[in-house]
Design an enzyme around this catalytic site. Structure first.
Site, PDB file in Angstrom:
ATOM      1  N   LYS A 118       0.822  -1.212   0.000  1.00  0.00           N
ATOM      2  CA  LYS A 118       0.000   0.000   0.000  1.00  0.00           C
ATOM      3  C   LYS A 118       0.854   1.258   0.000  1.00  0.00           C
ATOM      4  O   LYS A 118       0.506   2.243  -0.639  1.00  0.00           O
ATOM      5  CB  LYS A 118      -0.933   0.019   1.219  1.00  0.00           C
ATOM      6  CG  LYS A 118      -2.135  -0.895   1.063  1.00  0.00           C
ATOM      7  CD  LYS A 118      -3.195  -0.551   2.095  1.00  0.00           C
ATOM      8  CE  LYS A 118      -4.438  -1.389   1.904  1.00  0.00           C
ATOM      9  NZ  LYS A 118      -5.472  -1.094   2.902  1.00  0.00           N
ATOM     10  N   LYS A 133      -5.015  -9.979  -6.925  1.00  0.00           N
ATOM     11  CA  LYS A 133      -6.323 -10.267  -6.324  1.00  0.00           C
ATOM     12  C   LYS A 133      -7.345  -9.222  -6.752  1.00  0.00           C
ATOM     13  O   LYS A 133      -6.975  -8.086  -7.101  1.00  0.00           O
ATOM     14  CB  LYS A 133      -6.207 -10.314  -4.797  1.00  0.00           C
ATOM     15  CG  LYS A 133      -5.898  -8.972  -4.159  1.00  0.00           C
ATOM     16  CD  LYS A 133      -5.998  -9.021  -2.635  1.00  0.00           C
ATOM     17  CE  LYS A 133      -5.728  -7.623  -2.078  1.00  0.00           C
ATOM     18  NZ  LYS A 133      -5.833  -7.490  -0.654  1.00  0.00           N
ATOM     19  N   LYS A 180     -10.448  -3.219  -4.614  1.00  0.00           N
ATOM     20  CA  LYS A 180     -10.865  -1.862  -4.925  1.00  0.00           C
ATOM     21  C   LYS A 180      -9.648  -0.993  -5.157  1.00  0.00           C
ATOM     22  O   LYS A 180      -9.628  -0.147  -6.035  1.00  0.00           O
ATOM     23  CB  LYS A 180     -11.662  -1.271  -3.739  1.00  0.00           C
ATOM     24  CG  LYS A 180     -12.994  -1.931  -3.508  1.00  0.00           C
ATOM     25  CD  LYS A 180     -13.596  -1.550  -2.161  1.00  0.00           C
ATOM     26  CE  LYS A 180     -13.124  -2.441  -1.039  1.00  0.00           C
ATOM     27  NZ  LYS A 180     -13.890  -2.342   0.210  1.00  0.00           N
TER      28      LYS A 180
HETATM   29  P1  AMP Z   1     -11.315  -5.154   2.549  1.00  0.00           P
HETATM   30  O1  AMP Z   1     -12.235  -4.720   1.461  1.00  0.00           O
HETATM   31  O2  AMP Z   1      -9.867  -5.057   2.146  1.00  0.00           O
HETATM   32  O3  AMP Z   1     -11.631  -4.503   3.860  1.00  0.00           O
HETATM   33  O4  AMP Z   1     -11.557  -6.729   2.764  1.00  0.00           O
HETATM   34  C1  AMP Z   1     -12.654  -7.257   3.440  1.00  0.00           C
HETATM   35  C2  AMP Z   1     -12.599  -8.759   3.460  1.00  0.00           C
HETATM   36  O5  AMP Z   1     -12.636  -9.295   2.138  1.00  0.00           O
HETATM   37  C3  AMP Z   1     -11.316  -9.319   4.099  1.00  0.00           C
HETATM   38  O6  AMP Z   1     -11.651 -10.461   4.860  1.00  0.00           O
HETATM   39  C4  AMP Z   1     -10.485  -9.715   2.922  1.00  0.00           C
HETATM   40  O7  AMP Z   1      -9.584 -10.781   3.219  1.00  0.00           O
HETATM   41  C5  AMP Z   1     -11.529 -10.171   1.945  1.00  0.00           C
HETATM   42  N1  AMP Z   1     -11.068 -10.022   0.558  1.00  0.00           N
HETATM   43  C6  AMP Z   1     -10.730  -8.843  -0.042  1.00  0.00           C
HETATM   44  N2  AMP Z   1     -10.360  -9.070  -1.323  1.00  0.00           N
HETATM   45  C7  AMP Z   1     -10.458 -10.410  -1.532  1.00  0.00           C
HETATM   46  C8  AMP Z   1     -10.219 -11.253  -2.654  1.00  0.00           C
HETATM   47  N3  AMP Z   1      -9.826 -10.773  -3.825  1.00  0.00           N
HETATM   48  N4  AMP Z   1     -10.431 -12.581  -2.519  1.00  0.00           N
HETATM   49  C9  AMP Z   1     -10.857 -13.094  -1.324  1.00  0.00           C
HETATM   50  N5  AMP Z   1     -11.096 -12.352  -0.236  1.00  0.00           N
HETATM   51  C10 AMP Z   1     -10.908 -11.019  -0.319  1.00  0.00           C
END
Ligand code: AMP
Ligand code: TRP
Length: 334
Positions: free
Chosen positions: A109, A196, A199
């Protein structure tokens, strides 16, 4: 105590990586276990943020979580529970600086932020973020944390902090939380299967769970299918990702039959893509309907979530009291 704790940042849309990687598990687990799920807005300000939009993003994410089936009584907003930041400070004194410098999400990041903003400013908040995450978790002393694969290192840190705390205060106070994956712990970007779905990588690298049909179909139709092939006959990351999306959306028959086609070398990617888009849209139709109902009732929903945050906070307050007792800090009541 809660059995399960997890959280998500209010940094924009909810995408299929969030849903299949974590949130679907939240919905499935809440019938069996006592759960708390946070929308973690303190985390969202660790990177350059549009402060005018943050509040709205937080509520929109709450509405989206409710629309996919998370129960209101299990949801809380992090900034309504000041014990998160309070515990974060205390835990920072039990965190290894060396280990913190090895956090890959911080490295990714901060590199990305420098590249995008052409500014070398990186907040200490971004560096400290994994400690705040550990506080989010340990405040509720849960057994399991359902998250995606990308959170493995942060969970390892959380366990190390808990262990160090327990050992220095001489009491097994914190349970060591275990990570819980779904069958699809890593959904890849359809535009670039090397990374992955996320956003932060930019608009084309995620597909919103609430996307309109035309946009969703367009994104799936343009999914990259031919990178990463190692040997002839091996499935590329892009194709594998599409199969995972198909399976996760509950299209077991289509999944089996198209997989058979792949094995017979007769698979047409366009058929796979159409099946994926159909499967996802079939699944999200109900979410989109529910989202409309919620949107018509925003005021009540907001009050409900303030109330649930208040209830969930009671556990956080109890933990802080115990932690203060264990570390020699002063409590109002002895
Ligand atoms: P975040 O949007 O980064 O706060 O992520 C929220 C949840 O979604 C966390 O548990 C992440 O590990 C999961 N997550 C985010 N991106 C992915 C992805 N591409 N594949 C699987 N899990 C994800
Ligand atoms: N860091 C997590 C992510 O980027 C979000 C998060 C913050 C979290 N606090 C948490 C996840 C506590 C699980 C538990 O996805």
């Amino acid at each position: 105590m809660k059995d399960i704790l997890s959280a998500i940042q209010p940094t924009g849309d909810m995408h299929f990586g969030n849903y299949f990687g974590a949130v679907k598990n939240w919905v499935d687990l809440q019938d069996k276990y006592s759960c708390a799920f946070g929308v973690v807005d303190y985390h969202a300000i660790t990177m350059p943020t549009n402060y005018q939009k943050l509040r709205n993003n937080t509520w929109e994410l709450i509405f989206n979580l409710l629309a996919v089936g998370v129960n209101a009584e299990n949801l809380f907003i992090q900034s309504l529970i000041p014990e998160h930041t309070e515990l974060s400070w205390i835990l920072s004194c039990f965190s290894s600086y060396g280990q913190m410098t090895r956090m890959t999400q911080f490295k990714d990041k901060s590199a990305k932020s420098k590249e995008e903003t052409k500014d070398s400013f990186i907040s200490a908040g971004l560096f400290n973020y994994p400690i705040l995450q550990s506080a989010d978790i340990l405040l509720y002393r849960p057994k399991f944390v359902p998250v995606g694969k990308d959170q493995e290192q942060h969970l390892e840190l959380t366990r190390n902090i808990a262990q160090r705390f327990n050992s220095l205060v001489g009491k097994e106070y914190f349970r060591l939380p275990e990570i819980l994956f779904t069958e699809t712990p890593k959904i890849r970007s359809t535009a670039n299967p090397e990374i992955k779905m996320s956003k932060s990588a930019g608009e084309k690298h995620y597909i919103s769970v609430f996307a309109e049909e035309s946009r969703l179909r367009k994104q799936i139709r343009s999914a990259v299918t031919d990178t990463g092939r190692t040997n002839d006959g091996d499935m590329s990351q892009g194709v594998k990702n599409l199969f995972e999306l198909l399976k996760a959306s509950g299209q077991t028959e289509a999944y089996k039959s198209l997989l058979q086609d792949f094995e017979n070398s007769s698979l047409k990617y366009v058929d796979l893509k159409d099946a994926v888009a159909d499967g996802l849209l079939k699944m999200t139709r109900a979410f989109i309907e529910k989202r409309k109902e919620i949107a018509a009732n925003k005021k009540n929903v907001k009050n409900q979530i303030k109330q649930s945050s208040w209830e969930i906070r009671k556990i956080a307050q109890e933990t802080i009291k115990n932690v203060k007792d264990l570390t020699g800090l002063i409590n109002v009541r002895f």
